[in-house]
Scaffold this active site. Structure first.
Site, mmCIF file in Angstrom:
data_model
loop_
_atom_site.group_PDB
_atom_site.id
_atom_site.type_symbol
_atom_site.label_atom_id
_atom_site.label_comp_id
_atom_site.label_asym_id
_atom_site.label_seq_id
_atom_site.Cartn_x
_atom_site.Cartn_y
_atom_site.Cartn_z
ATOM 1 N N HIS A 29 0.835 -1.205 0.000
ATOM 2 C CA HIS A 29 0.000 0.000 0.000
ATOM 3 C C HIS A 29 0.872 1.257 0.000
ATOM 4 O O HIS A 29 1.375 1.637 1.057
ATOM 5 C CB HIS A 29 -0.846 0.055 1.262
ATOM 6 N N ARG A 42 -0.426 -0.743 -4.572
ATOM 7 C CA ARG A 42 -1.702 -0.031 -4.499
ATOM 8 C C ARG A 42 -1.412 1.446 -4.278
ATOM 9 O O ARG A 42 -0.569 1.786 -3.442
ATOM 10 C CB ARG A 42 -2.550 -0.577 -3.348
ATOM 11 N N TYR A 45 -9.376 8.110 3.163
ATOM 12 C CA TYR A 45 -9.044 6.703 3.370
ATOM 13 C C TYR A 45 -7.777 6.320 2.586
ATOM 14 O O TYR A 45 -7.623 6.680 1.423
ATOM 15 C CB TYR A 45 -10.193 5.793 2.893
ATOM 16 N N ASP A 83 -8.065 1.427 -4.601
ATOM 17 C CA ASP A 83 -9.243 1.068 -3.806
ATOM 18 C C ASP A 83 -10.154 2.280 -3.673
ATOM 19 O O ASP A 83 -9.761 3.297 -3.097
ATOM 20 C CB ASP A 83 -8.783 0.592 -2.416
ATOM 21 N N HIS A 112 -13.051 2.088 -2.113
ATOM 22 C CA HIS A 112 -13.643 1.936 -0.782
ATOM 23 C C HIS A 112 -15.128 2.270 -0.770
ATOM 24 O O HIS A 112 -15.611 2.942 0.152
ATOM 25 C CB HIS A 112 -12.869 2.774 0.248
ATOM 26 N N GLU A 146 -10.768 -1.459 -7.084
ATOM 27 C CA GLU A 146 -11.393 -2.241 -6.005
ATOM 28 C C GLU A 146 -12.595 -1.509 -5.401
ATOM 29 O O GLU A 146 -12.532 -0.302 -5.186
ATOM 30 C CB GLU A 146 -10.323 -2.461 -4.920
ATOM 31 N N GLU A 188 -14.379 -7.704 -0.063
ATOM 32 C CA GLU A 188 -13.798 -7.752 1.281
ATOM 33 C C GLU A 188 -14.870 -7.628 2.365
ATOM 34 O O GLU A 188 -14.605 -7.949 3.524
ATOM 35 C CB GLU A 188 -12.692 -6.706 1.466
ATOM 36 N N ARG A 209 -12.263 -10.744 -3.436
ATOM 37 C CA ARG A 209 -11.475 -10.064 -2.407
ATOM 38 C C ARG A 209 -11.726 -10.565 -0.988
ATOM 39 O O ARG A 209 -11.299 -9.932 -0.024
ATOM 40 C CB ARG A 209 -11.806 -8.561 -2.444
ATOM 41 N N HIS A 260 -8.070 -10.693 0.766
ATOM 42 C CA HIS A 260 -7.942 -9.537 1.660
ATOM 43 C C HIS A 260 -6.784 -9.787 2.651
ATOM 44 O O HIS A 260 -6.721 -10.856 3.259
ATOM 45 C CB HIS A 260 -9.267 -9.425 2.414
ATOM 46 N N GLU A 276 -2.972 -9.350 -1.157
ATOM 47 C CA GLU A 276 -2.717 -8.097 -0.436
ATOM 48 C C GLU A 276 -1.794 -8.405 0.746
ATOM 49 O O GLU A 276 -1.978 -9.388 1.459
ATOM 50 C CB GLU A 276 -4.039 -7.530 0.074
ATOM 51 N N TRP A 279 -17.303 5.354 4.062
ATOM 52 C CA TRP A 279 -15.902 5.646 4.329
ATOM 53 C C TRP A 279 -15.011 4.805 3.398
ATOM 54 O O TRP A 279 -13.969 5.213 2.954
ATOM 55 C CB TRP A 279 -15.552 5.316 5.790
#
Ligand SMILES: [Mg+2]
Length: 324
Positions: free
Chosen positions: A40, A65, A77, A132, A134, A158, A184, A205, A234, A261, A324
């Site tokens: 990340h 990522r 985020y 991502d 999110h 994602e 996820e 995921r 995940h 990940e 979020w």
């Protein structure tokens, strides 16, 4: 499903130990020599982001990522706080109340394609890049984002829309060839039934620990394999080393592995969970100890009593609570 997963993973661990084999051998043996993992990277601006990508490359990551701040938004985020003690993003904070972040979908949609253009210009066409969303966009916004990111050849986009509304993926799919990853927040194979059968996604995921364990994940991934859909299990740090090791044994054995990940756990976690899995030159391996290859040190665990922590939440400029 998490409780079922705990029992299921423990039983696989015991069975593999009784057989004197690393768990992946009971799942059919290794289909590959290592497990490609993504890290990340994040930054509040381009300079911080590029530094973070370079640090991840130096640590051995070969897939990244990318998450960044958005002009006009204070906290987003996936972007590491400037005062964070670790290089790795940890959103859950120990505090009496959850932290508040803010959000503006239009500003985000304008900004993100410029970020990926800059990253591609700096780091070239080869590096697999992921992003991502999110769950923060509407279907038509997600379709627009996927389309606008096509020139930058993402490995995946994602959770582009809230996963609960699976119909949304049909609309997104009709407008973009950017590969889609989701799941996820899913807990069973049934959550994916239409998404897999109608080939509306490219990567699954789910976490082993939230989806009923190795037995249920293998069923899910075998179902996905019939439709050329791959795994992307995940693996943030809230997945313990036991959950991570369970994922790694599956990753090594299944045919339709995509990517894993991976956020390295901190030294305190590693004190409690003694582990044999390794990360080298972009690839994870669960090791060849009998069982999972992770042992819980109960005495060490007793020194760290449970402390509550909260994930943040989002508000729009007018105060409305947003995904979020
Ligand atoms: Mg995610």
């Amino acid at each position: 499903m998490t409780a079922i997963a705990a029992v299921d993973v423990a039983l696989w661990d015991l069975k593999a130990k009784a057989a004197g084999l690393p768990l992946y051998q009971l799942l059919g043996g290794a289909s590959r020599t290592g497990i490609m993992a993504y890290g990340h990277a994040s930054g509040r601006d381009q300079e911080e982001l590029f530094d973070s990508i370079r640090r991840h490359l130096d640590e051995g990551f070969r897939s990244i990522r990318v998450q960044t701040s958005v002009p006009g938004i204070d906290a987003v985020y996936g972007v590491i706080a400037p005062a964070a003690a670790s290089e790795h993003y940890e959103p859950a904070q120990r505090a009496p109340l959850p932290a508040e972040e803010d959000w503006d979908s239009r500003a985000y949609l304008r900004h993100i394609p410029t970020v990926f253009e800059a990253v591609r210009n700096e780091f070239g066409p080869e590096l697999p890049l992921l992003h991502d969303v999110h769950h923060r966009l509407t279907p038509i916004q997600a379709a627009r984002l996927g389309k606008s990111l096509e020139p930058y050849d993402l490995f995946w986009l994602e959770d582009c829309t809230p996963a609960e509304n699976q119909e949304a993926l049909r609309l997104v799919r009709n407008h973009t060839v950017t590969p889609l990853a989701i799941g996820e927040v899913f807990n069973t194979v049934w959550d994916y039934q239409a998404l897999i059968r109608e080939q509306l996604i490219d990567y699954v995921r789910s976490a082993v620990t939230h989806t009923g364990g190795i037995t249920a994940m293998r069923k899910l991934l075998d179902y996905a394999a019939q439709y050329q859909i791959k795994s992307g299990i995940h693996g943030p740090t809230d997945i313990s080393p036991i959950g991570m090791a369970a994922a790694l044994h599956l990753d090594l054995a299944i045919h339709n592995f995509g990517i894993q990940e991976y956020m390295p756990h901190g030294p305190l976690t590693n004190e409690v969970f003694r582990q044999t899995f390794t990360f080298q030159d972009g690839y994870l391996h669960p090791g060849d100890q009998p069982g999972l290859g992770v042992e819980l040190d109960e005495e060490a665990a007793a020194r760290f009593p449970y402390q509550p922590a909260y994930l943040p939440f989002n508000r729009l400029k007018d105060g409305t609570v947003h995904d979020w």
